[in-house]
Design a protein around this motif. Structure first.
Motif, PDB file in Angstrom:
ATOM      1  N   GLU A   1       0.843  -1.186   0.000  1.00 11.73           N
ATOM      2  CA  GLU A   1       0.000   0.000   0.000  1.00 11.73           C
ATOM      3  C   GLU A   1       0.885   1.245   0.000  1.00 11.73           C
ATOM      4  O   GLU A   1       1.809   1.342   0.812  1.00 11.73           O
ATOM      5  CB  GLU A   1      -0.891   0.025   1.232  1.00 11.73           C
TER       6      GLU A   1
ATOM      7  N   PRO B   1       0.839   5.255   0.640  1.00  9.64           N
ATOM      8  CA  PRO B   1       0.008   6.352   1.158  1.00  9.64           C
ATOM      9  C   PRO B   1      -0.143   7.476   0.143  1.00  9.64           C
ATOM     10  O   PRO B   1       0.693   7.655  -0.745  1.00  9.64           O
ATOM     11  CB  PRO B   1       0.788   6.828   2.396  1.00  9.64           C
ATOM     12  N   HIS B   2      -1.217   8.231   0.293  1.00  9.82           N
ATOM     13  CA  HIS B   2      -1.440   9.389  -0.576  1.00  9.82           C
ATOM     14  C   HIS B   2      -0.356  10.433  -0.342  1.00  9.82           C
ATOM     15  O   HIS B   2      -0.001  10.743   0.792  1.00  9.82           O
ATOM     16  CB  HIS B   2      -2.807  10.002  -0.290  1.00  9.82           C
ATOM     17  N   ASN B   3       0.179  10.969  -1.429  1.00  8.78           N
ATOM     18  CA  ASN B   3       1.236  11.984  -1.340  1.00  8.78           C
ATOM     19  C   ASN B   3       0.620  13.362  -1.546  1.00  8.78           C
ATOM     20  O   ASN B   3       0.298  13.752  -2.665  1.00  8.78           O
ATOM     21  CB  ASN B   3       2.311  11.718  -2.404  1.00  8.78           C
ATOM     22  N   ARG B   4       0.450  14.103  -0.481  1.00  9.48           N
ATOM     23  CA  ARG B   4      -0.224  15.408  -0.555  1.00  9.48           C
ATOM     24  C   ARG B   4       0.658  16.508  -1.138  1.00  9.48           C
ATOM     25  O   ARG B   4       0.169  17.563  -1.515  1.00  9.48           O
ATOM     26  CB  ARG B   4      -0.709  15.819   0.836  1.00  9.48           C
TER      27      ARG B   4
ATOM     28  N   GLY C   1       6.695   7.753   5.703  1.00 10.33           N
ATOM     29  CA  GLY C   1       5.816   6.635   5.413  1.00 10.33           C
ATOM     30  C   GLY C   1       5.757   6.246   3.958  1.00 10.33           C
ATOM     31  O   GLY C   1       5.696   5.049   3.630  1.00 10.33           O
ATOM     32  N   VAL C   2       5.768   7.235   3.059  1.00  8.35           N
ATOM     33  CA  VAL C   2       5.701   6.925   1.631  1.00  8.35           C
ATOM     34  C   VAL C   2       6.969   6.206   1.174  1.00  8.35           C
ATOM     35  O   VAL C   2       6.911   5.200   0.459  1.00  8.35           O
ATOM     36  CB  VAL C   2       5.475   8.204   0.802  1.00  8.35           C
TER      37      VAL C   2
ATOM     38  N   ALA D   1       6.996   2.710   2.397  1.00  4.46           N
ATOM     39  CA  ALA D   1       6.038   1.885   1.662  1.00  4.46           C
ATOM     40  C   ALA D   1       6.643   1.377   0.359  1.00  4.46           C
ATOM     41  O   ALA D   1       6.414   0.222  -0.034  1.00  4.46           O
ATOM     42  CB  ALA D   1       4.769   2.685   1.387  1.00  4.46           C
TER      43      ALA D   1
ATOM     44  N   GLU E   1      -7.412   3.839  -4.171  1.00  9.78           N
ATOM     45  CA  GLU E   1      -8.562   3.819  -3.273  1.00  9.78           C
ATOM     46  C   GLU E   1      -9.535   4.952  -3.613  1.00  9.78           C
ATOM     47  O   GLU E   1      -9.130   6.089  -3.819  1.00  9.78           O
ATOM     48  CB  GLU E   1      -8.094   3.966  -1.815  1.00  9.78           C
TER      49      GLU E   1
END
Length: 219
Positions: free
Chosen positions: A15, A17-20, A34-35, A38, A199
């Motif tokens: 998974e 994570p979304h990268n803002r 976290g990215v 991942a 997602e």
């Protein structure tokens, strides 16, 4: 993730994570966010599947929907593999989009130049990834009038075999599967296809279609 694992027999790689921050390249030697972590997990799982099966050199990323994050994942997975000491090249093989240009506005030599016979030496295509020293990239080149026909030609097979002699990993960023024939055509030169699902974007009712692709030998 539960939706995928409950409905698909396809190996789950990880998974992201979304990268803002809207940055295309987020992986680096120094980052431990976290990215980045991942992508290290995905890289480890790719290596695990390789150990369980045959060695995969050519990885293609596709999806069901546009804007699923294929390019983001392709670029950062390529960077993560390079940071693990693997000789890696990224192929921007969405040849239906415009390619990178130089400072004078000229389109840089790319895949369509080679596939159409306008460039014969792969060394004329390979350039360093700007901002990421050591990673190589081949851009798509100018938009051709006949993209599917170019991909069907033997030149793609020849190019991939030449790149295999130089690189341990060839990462292919391509178009969504099913919208046009390109991804299915390219799959003939691919060892592993990574299917990207974002997602909130894909309709769960289409999951059986992905399972059919996997059991049919595409993924």
């Amino acid at each position: 993730r539960k939706d995928l694992e409950d409905n698909l027999s396809i190996p789950f790689l990880g998974e992201i994570p979304h990268n803002r921050k809207k940055e295309l390249m987020v992986v680096s030697r120094e980052k431990r966010d976290g990215v980045s972590e991942a992508f290290r997990i995905v890289r480890t799982n790719v290596n695990f599947i390789q150990n369980e099966q045959k060695k995969s050199q050519v990885l293609m990323l596709t999806s069901f929907n546009p804007s699923s994050g294929k390019s983001f994942i392709s670029h950062n997975l390529a960077a993560s593999l390079f940071l693990a000491g693997k000789r890696t090249v990224l192929l921007e093989m969405d040849i239906r989009k415009g390619s990178a240009k130089d400072d004078e506005g000229n389109v840089l030599p790319g895949l369509t130049h080679y596939l159409s016979g306008r460039v014969n030496d792969p060394d004329d295509l390979i350039r360093p990834y700007i901002g990421f020293e050591g990673l190589d990239v081949i851009s798509s080149g100018p938009l051709p009038p006949n993209p599917s026909e170019l991909l069907l030609g033997q030149a793609l097979d020849v190019l991939i075999e030449l790149l295999k002699e130089r690189y341990e990993y060839i990462i292919i960023d391509t178009v969504p599967y099913g919208m046009v024939a390109d991804a299915q055509i390219i799959s003939r030169v691919v060892d592993m296809c990574i299917y990207v699902i974002r997602e909130g974007l894909m309709d769960r009712r289409r999951l059986p279609d992905i399972e059919d692709l996997y059991t049919g030998g595409f993924t």
